[in-house]
Design a protein around this motif. Sequence first.
Motif, PDB file in Angstrom:
ATOM      1  N   HIS A 101      -8.315 -10.659 -11.727  1.00  0.00           N
ATOM      2  CA  HIS A 101      -8.159 -11.629 -10.633  1.00  0.00           C
ATOM      3  C   HIS A 101      -8.627 -13.019 -11.058  1.00  0.00           C
ATOM      4  O   HIS A 101      -8.018 -14.028 -10.677  1.00  0.00           O
ATOM      5  CB  HIS A 101      -8.913 -11.149  -9.396  1.00  0.00           C
ATOM      6  CG  HIS A 101      -8.126 -10.205  -8.564  1.00  0.00           C
ATOM      7  ND1 HIS A 101      -7.762 -10.467  -7.265  1.00  0.00           N
ATOM      8  CD2 HIS A 101      -7.592  -8.986  -8.855  1.00  0.00           C
ATOM      9  CE1 HIS A 101      -7.065  -9.459  -6.778  1.00  0.00           C
ATOM     10  NE2 HIS A 101      -6.948  -8.545  -7.737  1.00  0.00           N
ATOM     11  N   ASP A 135     -12.143 -14.056  -3.007  1.00  0.00           N
ATOM     12  CA  ASP A 135     -11.141 -13.064  -3.396  1.00  0.00           C
ATOM     13  C   ASP A 135     -11.829 -11.844  -3.997  1.00  0.00           C
ATOM     14  O   ASP A 135     -11.459 -10.695  -3.697  1.00  0.00           O
ATOM     15  CB  ASP A 135     -10.163 -13.669  -4.401  1.00  0.00           C
ATOM     16  CG  ASP A 135      -9.317 -12.622  -5.101  1.00  0.00           C
ATOM     17  OD1 ASP A 135      -8.413 -12.050  -4.459  1.00  0.00           O
ATOM     18  OD2 ASP A 135      -9.583 -12.351  -6.293  1.00  0.00           O
ATOM     19  N   VAL A 159      -1.733 -10.006  -3.556  1.00  0.00           N
ATOM     20  CA  VAL A 159      -2.138 -11.362  -3.959  1.00  0.00           C
ATOM     21  C   VAL A 159      -1.012 -12.049  -4.724  1.00  0.00           C
ATOM     22  O   VAL A 159      -0.680 -13.214  -4.475  1.00  0.00           O
ATOM     23  CB  VAL A 159      -3.419 -11.301  -4.818  1.00  0.00           C
ATOM     24  CG1 VAL A 159      -3.686 -12.653  -5.490  1.00  0.00           C
ATOM     25  CG2 VAL A 159      -4.618 -10.899  -3.966  1.00  0.00           C
ATOM     26  N   MET A 177      -2.732 -19.084  -2.093  1.00  0.00           N
ATOM     27  CA  MET A 177      -4.077 -18.557  -1.848  1.00  0.00           C
ATOM     28  C   MET A 177      -5.141 -19.441  -2.471  1.00  0.00           C
ATOM     29  O   MET A 177      -6.246 -19.576  -1.937  1.00  0.00           O
ATOM     30  CB  MET A 177      -4.211 -17.144  -2.418  1.00  0.00           C
ATOM     31  CG  MET A 177      -3.603 -16.049  -1.569  1.00  0.00           C
ATOM     32  SD  MET A 177      -4.072 -14.386  -2.114  1.00  0.00           S
ATOM     33  CE  MET A 177      -5.798 -14.324  -1.660  1.00  0.00           C
ATOM     34  N   VAL A 233      -8.316 -17.490   2.482  1.00  0.00           N
ATOM     35  CA  VAL A 233      -8.982 -16.365   1.844  1.00  0.00           C
ATOM     36  C   VAL A 233     -10.376 -16.155   2.425  1.00  0.00           C
ATOM     37  O   VAL A 233     -10.886 -15.020   2.445  1.00  0.00           O
ATOM     38  CB  VAL A 233      -9.051 -16.561   0.311  1.00  0.00           C
ATOM     39  CG1 VAL A 233     -10.005 -17.683  -0.061  1.00  0.00           C
ATOM     40  CG2 VAL A 233      -9.460 -15.263  -0.387  1.00  0.00           C
ATOM     41  N   VAL A 242      -1.797 -14.719   3.954  1.00  0.00           N
ATOM     42  CA  VAL A 242      -3.058 -14.297   3.322  1.00  0.00           C
ATOM     43  C   VAL A 242      -3.849 -13.397   4.268  1.00  0.00           C
ATOM     44  O   VAL A 242      -4.608 -12.529   3.824  1.00  0.00           O
ATOM     45  CB  VAL A 242      -3.888 -15.528   2.908  1.00  0.00           C
ATOM     46  CG1 VAL A 242      -5.225 -15.116   2.306  1.00  0.00           C
ATOM     47  CG2 VAL A 242      -3.105 -16.388   1.920  1.00  0.00           C
TER      48      VAL A 242
END
Length: 411
Positions: free
Chosen positions: A21, A97, A125, A132, A138, A333
Motif C-alpha cells: 500500500h 489507509d 483501493v 484517495m 480516507v 472511498v
Amino acid sequence: MTLKVGRRDDATWLLAFAAGHVAIFAGLFRGAYTMPFSGTGLYYEYGSALVAGQVPYRDFLVEYPPFALVFFTLPRLIDASFRWYYVAYQAQVVLFDLVALGALYVARDRSRPAWWMLGAYTAAVLAVGPIMLQQYDVFPAAFTVLAVVCYSRKRDTAAWVFLALGVMTKAYPLLIAPVFLLFDWRRGTHVRDLRRAAVAFAGTCFVVVLPLLVIAPTSLARMLAFHAERGIHLDSTYGSLAAAAGVLNVTLVHIELTFRSWNVAGPFASTLSKLSTPLLGVLLLGAYAFIATCIRAVDAANLRDARLVGTCAALVLSAGLVGSKVLSPQYLVWLVPLLPLMLPPRRYAAWGVFALIGILTYYIYPLHYPELLQLNGLAIAALAVRNLLLVTLTLVVADSLRLATRSPAAQ
C-alpha cells in the motif's frame, strides 16, 4: 457465520500488504496512475487560516465538520510551504489507509488466509484510484471501519467514539448509527448499555465542537446552511437524469459552478432538488427496514459478526450515495473498507460491480469531465451507466444480505 482459528503466516501477509500500500500511494498514485485535480490546495488554505488565528466558519467558510480541520492543520504546523504541506498531508492519508488495512486484518474471516481479505481491500483501493490520495475521505472511512470492527468485537464504547469522530470529520458515518441501534434492539441490549453508547457518541461530538461553541457559538450554522442550500450536483443520480433530459431536448438545462461544485440548473433540476431530500429519506428508511427484517432471522450469537455488520453498513451507504443530491467521485472511498467485509453469496458480484464503478468514475473524472460539463452525449451516457451501476451495487448487497441471513449458517 462462525469464524475459525487463524493461520501463523497472517502477520506476514499484513506486513507485505502494508508495504504494498505504501508503494501504491507513494509510487503508483504519484506516477503512472494519477489524478491531476486535488483538494489539497484548499486544505492548505484552511490550515493556514487556522494557524493565522482565524476562526473557522465565522472568519472563513469551511464546508466540512470541525474534526476535519485537525487533518488540514497538522501538516501546516510542520512547515509553512505548500510543497512540504503536500508531502505531510499525503503521509497522513497513507497512515489512515494502513489503519483501515489493520482494522480489516483484525476483522478477517479466519477460515481463509489473511491475504484474501487484505487483497479485496487493495483491489478496492486500486479501483477507486489516486483520488484517495488527493482528497480526505480516507479519514472518515478509516473511522467508520474502526467503528464497525469495534462493534463486532463487543467494544461498544470505542465503536461509538470512532463513529462520532467519523461524523465530526465528514457527516456520512451518522447513517451507520441506526444500524448499530438495530443490532442492539435485536439483541435486546439493556437500556443502561444504550445510555453508555449515547454518552460516548454525544460526548465525543461535544468535545470536538466545544472550542467553536465557546469562541463562536453560531458559526456552525454557516456550514449547515451551505449544505442545505446546495443544488443538484452534476455527478449525482439526479444530475445524470437532468443532464440526459437536457441532451434529449426534454427540458432546458445548463451547468453552473455554485457551492464549490458543478451543478445542474433548470426547471427539471429544480424539481429534482426539491424531491431529493424526501427520496433520500425513503431510500434510507427502506434500507433500515430491510436490515431489521433480515437480522430478525439471525441468531443473537451471530449478530456481532463483522461481516454481517459491515454488509449492513455498506448497504446503507450505497443507498445513501444513490439518493444523495451530491455525489463527488471521492465518495466511493466510503465503501472501500466496508465491501471486503461483505457476506457471501453475492460478494464477488458486488466487488466486480464496484470495480466497474471505479473504472467508469475515473473515465468520467478526470479524463472526460470537460466534455461532461459541455453536456457531451457520450460523457453523459458514461455517467448514467456509472450511476445505474451504483443502483445495481445497492441491490446486489441487499440480495447478498437477504440470502446470507436466511441460510441455516446464519441461525
